[in-house]
Design a protein around this motif. Structure first.
Motif, PDB file in Angstrom:
ATOM      1  N   THR A   9       1.021  -1.007   0.061  1.00  0.00           N
ATOM      2  CA  THR A   9      -0.014   0.025   0.166  1.00  0.00           C
ATOM      3  C   THR A   9       1.000   1.050  -0.028  1.00  0.00           C
ATOM      4  OG1 THR A   9      -0.035   0.389   2.341  1.00  0.00           O
ATOM      5  CG2 THR A   9      -1.403  -1.178   1.571  1.00  0.00           C
ATOM      6  N   ASN A  11       1.528   3.618   2.031  1.00  0.00           N
ATOM      7  CA  ASN A  11       2.098   4.106   3.113  1.00  0.00           C
ATOM      8  C   ASN A  11       3.341   3.172   3.578  1.00  0.00           C
ATOM      9  OD1 ASN A  11       0.809   6.619   4.196  1.00  0.00           O
ATOM     10  ND2 ASN A  11      -0.941   5.096   4.834  1.00  0.00           N
ATOM     11  N   LYS A  14       6.441   3.967   0.955  1.00  0.00           N
ATOM     12  CA  LYS A  14       7.126   5.030   1.354  1.00  0.00           C
ATOM     13  C   LYS A  14       8.391   4.360   2.055  1.00  0.00           C
ATOM     14  CE  LYS A  14       3.687   7.978   2.820  1.00  0.00           C
ATOM     15  NZ  LYS A  14       2.771   8.688   4.232  1.00  0.00           N
ATOM     16  N   LEU A  33      -3.511  -7.566   5.338  1.00  0.00           N
ATOM     17  CA  LEU A  33      -4.335  -6.681   5.844  1.00  0.00           C
ATOM     18  C   LEU A  33      -5.920  -7.147   6.042  1.00  0.00           C
ATOM     19  CD1 LEU A  33      -3.207  -3.302   4.501  1.00  0.00           C
ATOM     20  CD2 LEU A  33      -2.290  -4.481   6.675  1.00  0.00           C
ATOM     21  N   GLN A  38      -2.721  -7.168  11.235  1.00  0.00           N
ATOM     22  CA  GLN A  38      -2.156  -5.662  11.959  1.00  0.00           C
ATOM     23  C   GLN A  38      -2.952  -5.431  13.074  1.00  0.00           C
ATOM     24  OE1 GLN A  38      -4.144  -5.843   9.360  1.00  0.00           O
ATOM     25  NE2 GLN A  38      -5.588  -4.611   8.955  1.00  0.00           N
ATOM     26  N   LYS A  39      -4.135  -5.962  13.448  1.00  0.00           N
ATOM     27  CA  LYS A  39      -4.910  -5.834  14.710  1.00  0.00           C
ATOM     28  C   LYS A  39      -4.476  -6.904  15.733  1.00  0.00           C
ATOM     29  CE  LYS A  39      -7.098  -2.923  12.481  1.00  0.00           C
ATOM     30  NZ  LYS A  39      -6.630  -1.377  12.152  1.00  0.00           N
ATOM     31  N   GLY A  50      -2.180  -0.208  15.195  1.00  0.00           N
ATOM     32  CA  GLY A  50      -2.878  -1.565  14.340  1.00  0.00           C
ATOM     33  C   GLY A  50      -2.806  -1.422  12.887  1.00  0.00           C
ATOM     34  N   ILE A  52      -0.091  -0.847   9.061  1.00  0.00           N
ATOM     35  CA  ILE A  52       1.363  -0.766   8.671  1.00  0.00           C
ATOM     36  C   ILE A  52       1.498   0.720   8.310  1.00  0.00           C
ATOM     37  CG2 ILE A  52       1.268  -3.270   8.134  1.00  0.00           C
ATOM     38  CD1 ILE A  52       1.102  -0.650   5.291  1.00  0.00           C
ATOM     39  N   PRO A  53       2.594   1.067   7.860  1.00  0.00           N
ATOM     40  CA  PRO A  53       3.962   0.458   8.173  1.00  0.00           C
ATOM     41  C   PRO A  53       4.469   0.524   9.785  1.00  0.00           C
ATOM     42  CG  PRO A  53       4.584   2.327   7.247  1.00  0.00           C
ATOM     43  CD  PRO A  53       3.083   2.314   7.439  1.00  0.00           C
ATOM     44  N   GLU A  67       3.985   5.056  12.486  1.00  0.00           N
ATOM     45  CA  GLU A  67       3.629   6.252  11.590  1.00  0.00           C
ATOM     46  C   GLU A  67       4.658   6.246  10.658  1.00  0.00           C
ATOM     47  OE1 GLU A  67       1.372   8.351  11.151  1.00  0.00           O
ATOM     48  OE2 GLU A  67       0.066   7.255  12.645  1.00  0.00           O
ATOM     49  N   SER A  68       4.201   6.291   9.270  1.00  0.00           N
ATOM     50  CA  SER A  68       5.254   6.383   8.285  1.00  0.00           C
ATOM     51  C   SER A  68       6.165   7.565   8.318  1.00  0.00           C
ATOM     52  CB  SER A  68       4.606   6.182   6.874  1.00  0.00           C
ATOM     53  OG  SER A  68       3.588   7.158   6.613  1.00  0.00           O
ATOM     54  N   SER A 216     -10.176  -1.369   3.963  1.00  0.00           N
ATOM     55  CA  SER A 216      -9.343  -1.436   4.933  1.00  0.00           C
ATOM     56  C   SER A 216      -8.088  -1.063   4.704  1.00  0.00           C
ATOM     57  CB  SER A 216      -9.348  -2.877   5.621  1.00  0.00           C
ATOM     58  OG  SER A 216      -8.204  -3.148   6.043  1.00  0.00           O
TER      59      SER A 216
END
Ligand SMILES: N[C@@H](CCC(=O)N[C@@H](CS)C(=O)NCC(=O)O)C(=O)O
Length: 219
Positions: A9, A11, A14, A33, A38-39, A50, A52-53, A67-68, A216
């Protein structure tokens, strides 16, 4: 060694692009996902949000960063690359980085959701988010008319953050017609081997899976 927790995705890209560009060795942990990995509790210990990344720096006391934008700054400071130390140049990069995080990312994410995935087509929401994305792209167009890269003459983490989203502008249904500087910049960044490689890490999911979990993924 950095451990990267990610998915295919914007984010996530990056960080794979930044790691490739900076030449930092890393191992990849691709999360599903749609299966909500992620949860899971183990991942919430790495990223309480919860999503990515996220990374863990095994060479720095197993330090976790989520937080990217924060990850990009962490990696830039670790490598000494793509974020100037001179205060004004540094501030310019951070201004455009925050522009991505407060504007382009959330607005394009919502445009993608309402244009592509929402079970009900809500013209007000589609138009609202598409109009705001287009406005943000026009802001970039003006900046890029006098600047090779988004924050000045040098490539930076702000270019990576913005390009990771904007290269996929088609998903939001927003046109880039009449934005020649933006197109110039998209091609310039897109020609970098690290951008090409990083955007395919992890390898893209098949389109059906993306559609299935799209709401999501792109939220
Ligand atoms: N502000 C966060 C946003 C992260 C984010 O929204 N990640 C998405 C993928 S692009 C995600 O994990 N979505 C799955 C979910 O929300 O459960 C960042 O920049 O790291």
């Amino acid at each position: 060694m950095i451990e990267l927790y990610t998915a295919a995705t914007p984010n996530g890209w990056k960080i794979s692009i930044a790691l490739e560009e900076m030449g930092i060795p890393y191992t990849l942990r691709s999360l599903s996902l749609s299966k909500l990995e992620q949860k899971e509790e183990w991942f919430l210990k790495i990223n309480p949000n919860g999503r990515i990344p996220a990374i863990i720096d095994r060479d720095n006391g197993d330090f976790a960063v989520f937080e990217s934008g924060a990850i990009l700054i962490y990696l830039a400071e670790k490598s000494g690359k793509l974020l100037p130390t001179e205060p004004k140049a540094r501030s310019r990069v951070l201004q455009w980085l925050f522009f991505q995080h407060g504007g382009v990312g959330p607005m394009m994410g919502q445009a993608n959701v309402f244009f592509r995935y929402a079970p009900e087509k809500i013209p007000y929401a589609i138009e609202r988010y598409q109009r705001e994305v287009r406005r943000l792209l026009e802001v970039m167009e003006r900046q890029l008319a006098s600047s090779e890269y988004i924050a000045g003459p040098d490539y930076s983490i702000a270019d990576i953050a913005l390009w990771s989203w904007i290269a996929g502008y088609g998903w939001s249904g927003v046109s880039v017609d009449g934005l020649p500087q933006l197109k110039r910049w998209m091609d310039l960044v897109g020609a970098r081997p690290a951008a090409q490689k990083g955007r395919n890490i992890p390898p893209p999911a098949d389109p059906d899976k993306v559609a299935e979990s799209g709401r999501s993924i792109l939220a």
